[in-house]
Structures are given as C-alpha cells and as structure tokens.
Scaffold this motif. Structure first.
Motif, PDB file in Angstrom:
ATOM      1  N   SER A 435       0.855  -1.189   0.000  1.00  0.00           N
ATOM      2  CA  SER A 435       0.000   0.000   0.000  1.00  0.00           C
ATOM      3  C   SER A 435       0.884   1.230   0.000  1.00  0.00           C
ATOM      4  N   PHE A 436       0.278   2.374  -0.208  1.00  0.00           N
ATOM      5  CA  PHE A 436       1.007   3.644  -0.153  1.00  0.00           C
ATOM      6  C   PHE A 436       1.665   3.795   1.213  1.00  0.00           C
ATOM      7  N   TYR A 437       0.905   3.518   2.255  1.00  0.00           N
ATOM      8  CA  TYR A 437       1.402   3.696   3.623  1.00  0.00           C
ATOM      9  C   TYR A 437       2.488   2.681   3.961  1.00  0.00           C
ATOM     10  N   ALA A 438       2.260   1.430   3.591  1.00  0.00           N
ATOM     11  CA  ALA A 438       3.263   0.396   3.865  1.00  0.00           C
ATOM     12  C   ALA A 438       4.572   0.710   3.146  1.00  0.00           C
ATOM     13  N   THR A 439       4.459   1.284   1.962  1.00  0.00           N
ATOM     14  CA  THR A 439       5.657   1.686   1.224  1.00  0.00           C
ATOM     15  C   THR A 439       6.429   2.751   1.999  1.00  0.00           C
ATOM     16  N   LEU A 440       5.713   3.712   2.580  1.00  0.00           N
ATOM     17  CA  LEU A 440       6.360   4.751   3.382  1.00  0.00           C
ATOM     18  C   LEU A 440       7.149   4.130   4.534  1.00  0.00           C
ATOM     19  N   LEU A 441       6.554   3.172   5.228  1.00  0.00           N
ATOM     20  CA  LEU A 441       7.241   2.547   6.361  1.00  0.00           C
ATOM     21  C   LEU A 441       8.477   1.774   5.897  1.00  0.00           C
ATOM     22  N   GLU A 442       8.375   1.112   4.768  1.00  0.00           N
ATOM     23  CA  GLU A 442       9.525   0.389   4.226  1.00  0.00           C
ATOM     24  C   GLU A 442      10.662   1.351   3.882  1.00  0.00           C
ATOM     25  N   LEU A 443      10.290   2.528   3.382  1.00  0.00           N
ATOM     26  CA  LEU A 443      11.313   3.533   3.065  1.00  0.00           C
ATOM     27  C   LEU A 443      12.024   4.002   4.329  1.00  0.00           C
ATOM     28  N   TYR A 444      11.294   4.080   5.427  1.00  0.00           N
ATOM     29  CA  TYR A 444      11.920   4.468   6.693  1.00  0.00           C
ATOM     30  C   TYR A 444      12.969   3.441   7.125  1.00  0.00           C
ATOM     31  N   THR A 445      12.701   2.175   6.881  1.00  0.00           N
ATOM     32  CA  THR A 445      13.679   1.153   7.271  1.00  0.00           C
ATOM     33  C   THR A 445      14.910   1.191   6.371  1.00  0.00           C
ATOM     34  N   LYS A 446      14.731   1.650   5.151  1.00  0.00           N
ATOM     35  CA  LYS A 446      15.833   1.628   4.177  1.00  0.00           C
ATOM     36  C   LYS A 446      16.667   2.905   4.189  1.00  0.00           C
ATOM     37  N   TYR A 447      16.001   4.064   4.334  1.00  0.00           N
ATOM     38  CA  TYR A 447      16.698   5.349   4.182  1.00  0.00           C
ATOM     39  C   TYR A 447      16.832   6.134   5.477  1.00  0.00           C
ATOM     40  N   GLY A 448      16.291   5.592   6.562  1.00  0.00           N
ATOM     41  CA  GLY A 448      16.317   6.316   7.827  1.00  0.00           C
ATOM     42  C   GLY A 448      14.930   6.840   8.157  1.00  0.00           C
ATOM     43  N   PHE A 449      14.614   6.858   9.456  1.00  0.00           N
ATOM     44  CA  PHE A 449      13.292   7.304   9.903  1.00  0.00           C
ATOM     45  C   PHE A 449      13.373   8.790  10.240  1.00  0.00           C
ATOM     46  N   TYR A 450      12.794   9.588   9.377  1.00  0.00           N
ATOM     47  CA  TYR A 450      12.756  11.033   9.567  1.00  0.00           C
ATOM     48  C   TYR A 450      11.324  11.446   9.907  1.00  0.00           C
ATOM     49  N   LYS A 451      11.206  12.324  10.864  1.00  0.00           N
ATOM     50  CA  LYS A 451       9.874  12.835  11.197  1.00  0.00           C
ATOM     51  C   LYS A 451       9.939  14.347  11.348  1.00  0.00           C
ATOM     52  N   GLU A 452       8.929  15.013  10.797  1.00  0.00           N
ATOM     53  CA  GLU A 452       8.904  16.478  10.802  1.00  0.00           C
ATOM     54  C   GLU A 452       7.667  17.011  11.513  1.00  0.00           C
ATOM     55  N   ASN A 453       7.797  18.240  11.974  1.00  0.00           N
ATOM     56  CA  ASN A 453       6.683  18.930  12.606  1.00  0.00           C
ATOM     57  C   ASN A 453       6.794  20.417  12.288  1.00  0.00           C
ATOM     58  N   LEU A 454       5.686  21.018  11.927  1.00  0.00           N
ATOM     59  CA  LEU A 454       5.659  22.447  11.594  1.00  0.00           C
ATOM     60  C   LEU A 454       4.880  23.206  12.653  1.00  0.00           C
ATOM     61  N   VAL A 455       5.473  24.276  13.167  1.00  0.00           N
ATOM     62  CA  VAL A 455       4.784  25.181  14.089  1.00  0.00           C
ATOM     63  C   VAL A 455       4.652  26.531  13.395  1.00  0.00           C
ATOM     64  N   SER A 456       3.409  26.961  13.164  1.00  0.00           N
ATOM     65  CA  SER A 456       3.152  28.262  12.527  1.00  0.00           C
ATOM     66  C   SER A 456       2.520  29.190  13.547  1.00  0.00           C
ATOM     67  N   LEU A 457       3.164  30.311  13.818  1.00  0.00           N
ATOM     68  CA  LEU A 457       2.636  31.298  14.757  1.00  0.00           C
ATOM     69  C   LEU A 457       2.078  32.474  13.970  1.00  0.00           C
ATOM     70  N   VAL A 458       0.784  32.700  14.079  1.00  0.00           N
ATOM     71  CA  VAL A 458       0.128  33.786  13.354  1.00  0.00           C
ATOM     72  C   VAL A 458       0.332  35.099  14.111  1.00  0.00           C
ATOM     73  N   LYS A 459       0.828  36.118  13.400  1.00  0.00           N
ATOM     74  CA  LYS A 459       1.080  37.433  13.996  1.00  0.00           C
ATOM     75  C   LYS A 459       0.561  38.489  13.025  1.00  0.00           C
ATOM     76  N   LYS A 460      -0.670  38.907  13.207  1.00  0.00           N
ATOM     77  CA  LYS A 460      -1.313  39.795  12.246  1.00  0.00           C
ATOM     78  C   LYS A 460      -1.002  41.268  12.506  1.00  0.00           C
TER      79      LYS A 460
END
Length: 576
Positions: A435-460
């Motif tokens: 599956s698309f998702y299973a492929t993603l997990l397999e890529l993590y085992t092969k290329y390294g497990f990277y995880k990202e997070n975005l914090v956006s602070l709104v300042k009008k």
C-alpha cells in the motif's frame, strides 16, 4: 524604517484625489470616519512580492489588493516587457481562480496590459495555477499572471507573475520589475484597454494540458490495478474541479467519488474553516465520504490547485492523513524506482527540494545515485534549477508544504499531475500486495526514519509584523546552544549567507540567494529552521528529527521516540 501617522496621512490624501475613482474615495472616507485602525492597516505599507508573488487582503489602500495596486504592478511589468523585448510583440496569458473578485481583477490586469500594446490571452473562466504555468510555454508568451491567494482565507487575493519558461519570477527579473513598479506613480497607470489585443482562450489549452497531465502522471499501474482502486476527491470549492476528475478519467481511473458539497467553486469556502489541505479539518467531509465508500485514498486540493493533501489506509486499515514530507518522499522514491526498473538513467538526472523540507530526500537520492539539489522555499527556485541546468533532467521533487512537481512540463507545483501520481502509486502498491502507507514505512527502514513537525505562529497586523521581525533578531543575536539536550553544532544564516560550524569555529559561504531563514543543526541529527512566511502573517518553525527503524514492526515505538524529541525541541524554543 518606522512608518509615522504623517506618512500614512500623506498616502491617504493621495488616494482622495481624482486619480482614484469615486467609489474608492468614498470607501476611504468611510474608514476615516468609522474604522481608523483599519485605515491605518490599509496604508501603513505597500504590498510586496514574496515567495509566492503579491498577496494580501482585498480592499482600498496601498497594503491591499485592489485595481490600483494590481494596476500599478501590471503597468510596471508592461514597461519592463516593452524594454526587454523591444521590436517584438510582447504576449501575456492571464488565469484566475475561484476567489471573490478574481474575474474582475483579471480583466483589469488584461486591460492594463492591452492599454500598453501587449497581446493578452485571458482564460474565459477559472483555471488551475499549473495550467497557467503550462499555458505560458504552450502559447509562447513572455509572461503569465494568475490571480489567486492559494489557500489563504476568503478576504485575500493575490497576483503571481510567471516568466517565459513557465516558472515564477526569480532574480534578476524580480528585482528589475519591482524597481519599475516602484518608480511609478498611480497616475501613470493606463487603464484604457485596447480590446482587439485581448483574446479569450478556453478548451484548446485545457485539452493539451489535461492530456499531458494524464501522460506524465501515468507511471506503472495496470488498468486492472486502477479498476481496483477507490478514490475520494475534493476540490475544496476551488479550480481543480475543472481538471483533476477529467485527468483521472483519461488515465483510466473509474472509481472516483467527488465530494459534491465542495465541488462548486466558491470564494467564500462555505464548508471549511480554511481551504488548505495542510489542515486536517479541510478534509473532514472527504474522509467521511471515504468511510462510506470504503475508499483506498482521499485527496484534496487547495483553491488554485497547486497543493494536495492525502489520506491513505494505514497498517490497521484506518484512513490516515500524511504530511507533505511523507507524500513527497513516497512520490519521489516511486519515480526513481520506475526509472531504475526501466534502466533509463542516463547519469544527468536530479531531484530537488527545499531547505526546510525533510533531509530524507537527500538520503533517497543518494540511494539511487541521483543528484539532489536544494533550494530556498518556493517552487520558483526549483523551476529556476531546470532553466539554469538544461543539460540536466529533472525527474521530480517537492516541498514540505504539500506541493510536488512531476517532470518539467509544468514549472510550478502541480496538484493535477501529482494527484494522478498519488493514485497511480496507491493502485500499483495495492496490486502488488502492499500500500502507499506500507511503502512509506519500508522507506523508513531503508533510508532512515525522519519525522517532521511544523509550528506556525500567526502574527497579524503592524504589531505582528514587528513581533516576527524581533523573533528573528533574537534568534540571530542569542541562538540556542542546546536543543533536546543536544549541542547545536551548525547554524546556517541565509540572510548573511554564512554557515557557522560551532565545533571547529569555521565559517563557509552559503551559495544560495539571500533569504530571512535560520537553520540550526544538532549533534544528534535534528534540524530546526525558522523563517517568516512570504505570503502570510506568520513565522514558521520547521522541526526535523531522525532515528533508525530496523523493522516495520518497531514503527510505533520508534515514532514515540521521535515525537518526544520534537516536543522537547518545541519546549526549548518556547513553542508550546
């Protein structure tokens, strides 16, 4: 430079002269009487070109999108075109999205171009941004304009400029055009259209664009695999409804369920808080429909159809939203994998991404022995790579903010072809017992497990802009020394173009155009970038952490460890 009340008053006074129409003057008078703070916001600065062009709230004033701010930009662009292409008939193509007033503003832009003797091709109704990029090259135009504010709230609109190659403005043209615009007075705008120079365009470009999208996005899935895939798609009231369903159909996908409540283009976006596929809430209706029809994949696009959000079935069979980095690495890997299988690598291929996106892209490129190039935020920089290195072959690439580009027939992020590619991957992997998702997990085992997070602070507003500026100053003056109990070992400052190694105290020059971005690297491999948004009143922090994943069975445990790292970094930066 500090803007004074006297500066604002002077601007307001100019806009109350006969240069401006009576409706505009009356609106300003109403603000003077009833909303002085709104008046100040409308005039305290001039709208500027950012990473995505000129974007802002619609209304009167120099800090608003209106016929005069767009007219002045178009007049400056016209002057530049006439100088640069002396002896030629300059040509421009204009498209617009579902935004309120987009059709009216597009006509005004067409009028100014034609008034200056420039041939104009104007789409007869709303179209996706990637189709505008395609049309610039297809029609042999010198520039293109799309009226859009992407995924911003309903009160926004915008103006993106494309050059001859189909990519957005980049140096040196951007600075030269801005100089032309800044040299003008509002009285210099010529609004008197030459109607014989304005030609409406319609289905001919649509046909060519959709056919090429279907061709470029169809990679490996058999018809049987496509027949076995169930898709839910939502245009979120935007332009993609004009191209994505037909592209999927021509590529052979038949089981496509459209969220009908969101299929009608509407600049008020009545069914969502934000028409942004980066926001999980935007795909709520699509997810509900997917549960009813047991869909394999859910895809939603933003109003101008250059970003896409995806949900797929996870290992438990539940629908799970992916972030832009996850979608990008699977798409990129799949393109490279097909090249490898067909043995079509010639040694000049490259993929590309941006400095705030996942480092996993570099790992994948290294795994295939393909060149990886990294640029500033914004697809205009990826398009510039294609233009600057014609001897190289661009396979694909993207950025964390839910944009991807397949090949180079379009020179901007393209949710039409990318939607098709995502469905192609889902069909292919499902047919092959994955599956698309299973492929993603397999890529993590092969290329390294990277995880990202975005914090956006709104300042009008004015105060918000100052807060964002001060935050970047503080980060430069007193950068963090430790993050998550790991030493910060490298600081890249893209404004000064200097990378400082804090271990051996050496400095190197960053060979990328200057930008207000700071990136901190820790000894444990974490990467934290900070940058003000070029198109929204936000400051963004991009956090990337990494670890290893020995087996897919260990995913949950490994993910918890990375989540803990991210939370610790956010706490250290006072983002929680």
């Amino acid at each position: 430079m500090q803007v004074t009340d006297s500066d604002i008053s002077q601007k307001v006074s100019e806009w109350l002269t006969p240069i401006f129409d009576t409706e505009t003057q009356q609106h300003i008078k109403n603000l003077q009487k009833n909303a002085p703070e709104d008046l100040k916001e409308s005039f305290y600065k001039d709208l500027e070109f950012g990473t995505g062009g000129m974007r802002g709230v619609m209304g009167v004033g120099t800090n608003r999108i209106n016929k005069y701010t767009l007219g002045k930009s178009t007049q400056g662009l016209s002057n530049y075109l006439l100088k640069q292409f002396e002896g030629e008939q300059p040509k421009a193509v204009i498209a617009y999205d579902c935004r309120n007033n987009s059709d009216t503003l597009a006509q005004i832009v067409a009028n100014v171009f034609s008034a200056n003797g420039i041939k104009v091709y104007l789409f007869s109704s709303l179209r996706p941004t990637p189709e505008l990029s395609f049309a610039v090259k297809e029609l042999g135009c010198h520039c293109g304009i799309v009226l859009t504010a992407s995924h911003n709230p309903p009160e926004y609109n915008g103006y993106k400029v494309y050059w001859q190659d189909g990519g957005q403005l980049v140096p040196p043209q951007d600075a030269e055009i801005i100089a032309e615009i800044n040299a003008l007075q509002y009285a210099d705008i010529n609004f008197e259209a030459q109607s014989d120079l304005i030609e409406k365009i319609d289905t001919a470009i649509d046909e060519t664009f959709i056919n090429q999208s279907a061709q470029n996005g169809s990679i490996a899935a058999t018809q049987e695999a496509k027949d076995d895939l169930t898709i839910v798609f939502t245009s979120l009231h935007g332009t993609s409804i004009t191209a994505v369903p037909e592209t999927l159909k021509r590529a052979g996908f038949k089981n496509v369920h459209i969220v009908e409540e969101q299929a009608e283009p509407d600049g008020n976006f009545p069914t969502v808080k934000s028409p942004n596929p980066e926001e999980p809430e935007a795909l709520t209706m699509a997810m509900d429909l997917a549960k009813k029809v047991n869909a394999d994949i859910v895809i939603g696009t933003d109003p101008d159809c250059d970003r896409l959000g995806i949900a797929v079935r996870n290992t438990d069979g539940d629908l799970q939203l992916l972030n832009g980095n996850q979608t990008m690495v699977v798409m990129t890997w799949f393109l490279l994998e097909q090249y490898a299988k067909e043995k079509t690598f010639k040694g000049n291929e490259f993929i590309a991404s941006t400095i705030v996106s996942t480092p996993m892209m570099r790992s994948i490129a290294n795994g295939f022995g393909v060149e990886y190039l990294e640029v500033l935020t914004g697809f205009k920089w990826i398009a510039k790579l294609i233009k600057d290195f014609p001897e190289k072959h661009f396979i694909g690439g993207g950025e964390e903010s839910f944009g991807f580009m397949v090949g180079d027939f379009v020179r901007d992020k393209d949710a039409v072809t990318s939607t098709l590619l995502a469905c192609e991957i889902a069909a292919y992997t499902k047919a092959n017992g994955s599956s698309f998702y299973a492929t993603l997990l397999e890529l993590y085992t092969k290329y390294g497990f990277y995880k990202e997070n975005l914090v956006s602070l709104v300042k009008k507003g004015i105060e918000g802009a100052q807060e964002i500026k001060q935050t970047m100053i503080d980060l430069r003056n007193t950068p963090p020394q430790h993050l998550n109990n790991e030493k910060v070992v490298l600081i890249e400052d893209y404004q000064s173009s200097v990378a400082k190694n804090l271990q051996d105290h050496t400095e190197t020059i960053i060979d990328i155009p200057k930008s207000n971005v700071l990136i901190f690297y820790t000894e444990g491999g974490s990467k934290i970038a900070a940058r003000p948004s070029g198109t929204e009143p936000k400051i963004k922090f991009y956090i990337s952490v990494q670890g290893s994943l020995d087996s897919v069975a260990d995913f949950d445990t490994a993910q918890q460890q990375l989540d803990s790292k991210i939370e610790a970094i956010k706490k250290d930066l006072q983002l929680t």
